[in-house]
Design a protein around this motif. Structure first.
Motif, PDB file in Angstrom:
ATOM      1  N   LEU A  67      19.736 -20.973 -24.666  1.00  0.00           N
ATOM      2  CA  LEU A  67      20.902 -20.617 -25.484  1.00  0.00           C
ATOM      3  C   LEU A  67      20.478 -20.187 -26.889  1.00  0.00           C
ATOM      4  CD1 LEU A  67      23.577 -23.284 -24.466  1.00  0.00           C
ATOM      5  CD2 LEU A  67      23.233 -20.981 -23.580  1.00  0.00           C
ATOM      6  N   MET A  70      19.512 -16.641 -26.585  1.00  0.00           N
ATOM      7  CA  MET A  70      20.722 -15.818 -26.479  1.00  0.00           C
ATOM      8  C   MET A  70      21.352 -15.584 -27.850  1.00  0.00           C
ATOM      9  SD  MET A  70      22.673 -17.366 -23.157  1.00  0.00           S
ATOM     10  CE  MET A  70      22.039 -17.184 -21.479  1.00  0.00           C
ATOM     11  N   LEU A  74      21.800 -12.019 -29.852  1.00  0.00           N
ATOM     12  CA  LEU A  74      23.126 -11.538 -30.249  1.00  0.00           C
ATOM     13  C   LEU A  74      23.202 -11.313 -31.754  1.00  0.00           C
ATOM     14  CD1 LEU A  74      25.960 -10.835 -29.239  1.00  0.00           C
ATOM     15  CD2 LEU A  74      26.614 -13.214 -29.618  1.00  0.00           C
ATOM     16  N   ILE A 269      27.342 -20.759 -28.751  1.00  0.00           N
ATOM     17  CA  ILE A 269      27.370 -19.556 -27.927  1.00  0.00           C
ATOM     18  C   ILE A 269      28.801 -19.133 -27.620  1.00  0.00           C
ATOM     19  CG2 ILE A 269      26.913 -18.722 -25.570  1.00  0.00           C
ATOM     20  CD1 ILE A 269      24.558 -18.404 -27.401  1.00  0.00           C
ATOM     21  N   THR A 273      29.994 -15.622 -29.089  1.00  0.00           N
ATOM     22  CA  THR A 273      30.385 -14.581 -28.135  1.00  0.00           C
ATOM     23  C   THR A 273      31.624 -13.852 -28.635  1.00  0.00           C
ATOM     24  OG1 THR A 273      29.451 -15.787 -26.259  1.00  0.00           O
ATOM     25  CG2 THR A 273      31.148 -14.147 -25.759  1.00  0.00           C
ATOM     26  N   TYR A 291      22.682 -11.277 -23.409  1.00  0.00           N
ATOM     27  CA  TYR A 291      22.193 -12.593 -23.016  1.00  0.00           C
ATOM     28  C   TYR A 291      21.165 -12.489 -21.890  1.00  0.00           C
ATOM     29  CZ  TYR A 291      26.052 -14.610 -25.748  1.00  0.00           C
ATOM     30  OH  TYR A 291      26.898 -14.980 -26.758  1.00  0.00           O
TER      31      TYR A 291
END
Length: 437
Positions: A67, A70, A74, A269, A273, A291
């Motif tokens: 995570l 990710m 991002l 996350i 998002t 991701y």
């Protein structure tokens, strides 16, 4: 005999990764099995030890590291890193531009892994150097110093996170101590040291620009910073509330839940998002593609971390850990200093900081248990040692050299010297904190 086996295993690890150019994951497994044979482990125990070692190591790390990867991806894809860098540059101006670069590296470096951060921020370094007509190395070193410090000292980066688990440390305290050490280290090895590099001229043939995303499509500065730092904020706030709410079990239980690294990363996350994806006009599929790319990039890191856990488990299951600890204790050296020295030697021999730190952990862990050394500071001591003197066997050395257009001598004087400064200053910070706790 034990010392001979230990030296043989470490020597084999070094030869297979540097001379034979073997995959690090495969190397750790081969060396672990070799160690099990040499230490007399029954054959039927070896497969179980492999499973226990890799499972025990990855069990509490997979969620955080995946995570975290990710989130870092991002932060870059959404333009949040670009927004932070541009805002810092505009706020500090030319006079304090190296301080702006360091602050950018510090903020962005918390969620971004070093390799991702380097390639994401290198265009910004090029554009700032061109705008102010300043030497490329002088502008770049402060930002890369911050990225390196974050990579070596602070969770949720793979090496400090894995060391936190191996040494059974408190992630909140590791982060707190690490941040206290990181700030002066970044200042001294970044903007201050960079002043000595103003005369180093680059002859790079690489042309990069930073304005990949138009300003109107970037997230706001507040959103960029908060989204990047959200895991830290959740863990910090949760740990603080849990400490203050000792008389209220329900509140304390909820605070511990929020402060758990896995829960903090899941919450981050979910929020990111939306804030760095959906809110900026990206479809859910586009965010998921980001991701997916992140997972591909960190898969090898996970395998290396897991395989390093096997070697440690072999030492534990064969009872060698206690013998190693006893032998190291006879050196009459402070355990935190000894942890740093072992990691630094392995860094010089092996190259990559993560590999050096994880290899050192298996040797240092029993010593820490025997001596009662603070596990939080041991994470930072080994982490600092793992950054010492990056040179020709480290990929980062060559990436820096080629991107900045330097010869070998100037790469050693800039990059290698900066990494060594970070390592030594990190150790000094650890020893100072140890005096007061």
């Amino acid at each position: 005999m034990l010392v001979f086996i230990l030296i043989l295993c470490i020597g084999t690890l070094i030869l297979l990764t540097t001379w034979a150019k073997m995959n690090v994951f495969l190397t750790f497994i081969i060396v672990s099995i070799m160690a099990a044979f040499l230490l007399g482990m029954p054959l039927e125990m070896i497969p179980k030890t492999i499973e226990k070692g890799i499972g025990g190591m990855l069990g509490s790390l997979v969620v955080v590291i995946v995570l975290g990867g990710m989130l870092g991806k991002l932060v870059g894809a959404s333009g949040a890193a670009q927004r932070i860098a541009t805002s810092m540059r505009n706020a500090f101006g030319e006079k304090y531009i190296t301080w702006a670069m360091s602050l950018t590296g510090l903020i962005v470096g918390i969620p971004l892994y070093y390799n991702v951060g380097f390639f994401l921020l290198i265009p910004i370094i090029f554009s700032v150097a061109a705008r102010y007509k300043l030497p490329l190395v002088y502008i770049g070193i402060p930002m890369l110093t911050a990225l390196s410090v974050m990579h070596g000292f602070l969770p949720p980066h793979p090496s400090p996170m894995a060391l936190t688990v191996q040494f059974q440390a408190d992630i909140a305290m590791v982060f707190l101590y690490g941040f206290i050490i990181a700030v002066p280290t970044i200042i001294l090895a970044g903007p201050i040291f960079a002043k000595t590099l103003k005369g180093i001229q680059s002859h790079t043939t690489i042309k990069l620009t930073a304005e990949d995303i138009p300003d109107e499509k970037l997230p706001s500065l507040a959103t960029s910073i908060l989204s990047s730092l959200l895991p830290v904020l959740l863990i910090g706030v949760g740990s603080t509330v849990a400490t203050l709410a000792k008389g209220n079990p329900a509140v304390q239980q909820m605070a511990h839940f929020i402060a758990d690294p896995n829960i903090a990363m899941v919450g981050t996350i979910i929020i990111a998002t939306y804030t760095l994806g959906i809110r900026l006009g990206k479809s859910m599929r586009e965010v998921m593609d980001v991701y997916a790319d992140a997972i591909k990039e960190i898969s090898l890191i996970l395998l290396i971390i897991g395989s390093a856990g096997i070697l440690k488990q072999v030492f534990i299951d064969t009872g060698v850990s206690d013998q190693i600890a006893t032998g190291l204790q006879q050196l009459n050296m402070p355990p935190l200093l000894l942890g740093w020295i072992i990691a630094a030697i392995l860094r010089v021999c092996l190259g990559p900081a993560t590999v050096a730190g994880l290899a050192a952990a298996g040797i240092v862990f029993p010593l820490m248990q025997k001596t009662g050394a603070d596990p939080n500071l041991m994470v930072l001591s080994v982490g600092a040692g793992s950054l010492f003197c990056s040179h020709v066997n480290d990929t980062s050395f060559w990436v820096f050299k080629e991107y900045f257009g330097l010869d070998m001598k100037r790469t050693f004087l800039s990059w290698s010297m900066m990494e060594s400064l970070v390592s030594v200053l990190g150790l000094v910070g650890v020893l100072i904190i140890n005096m007061f706790i």
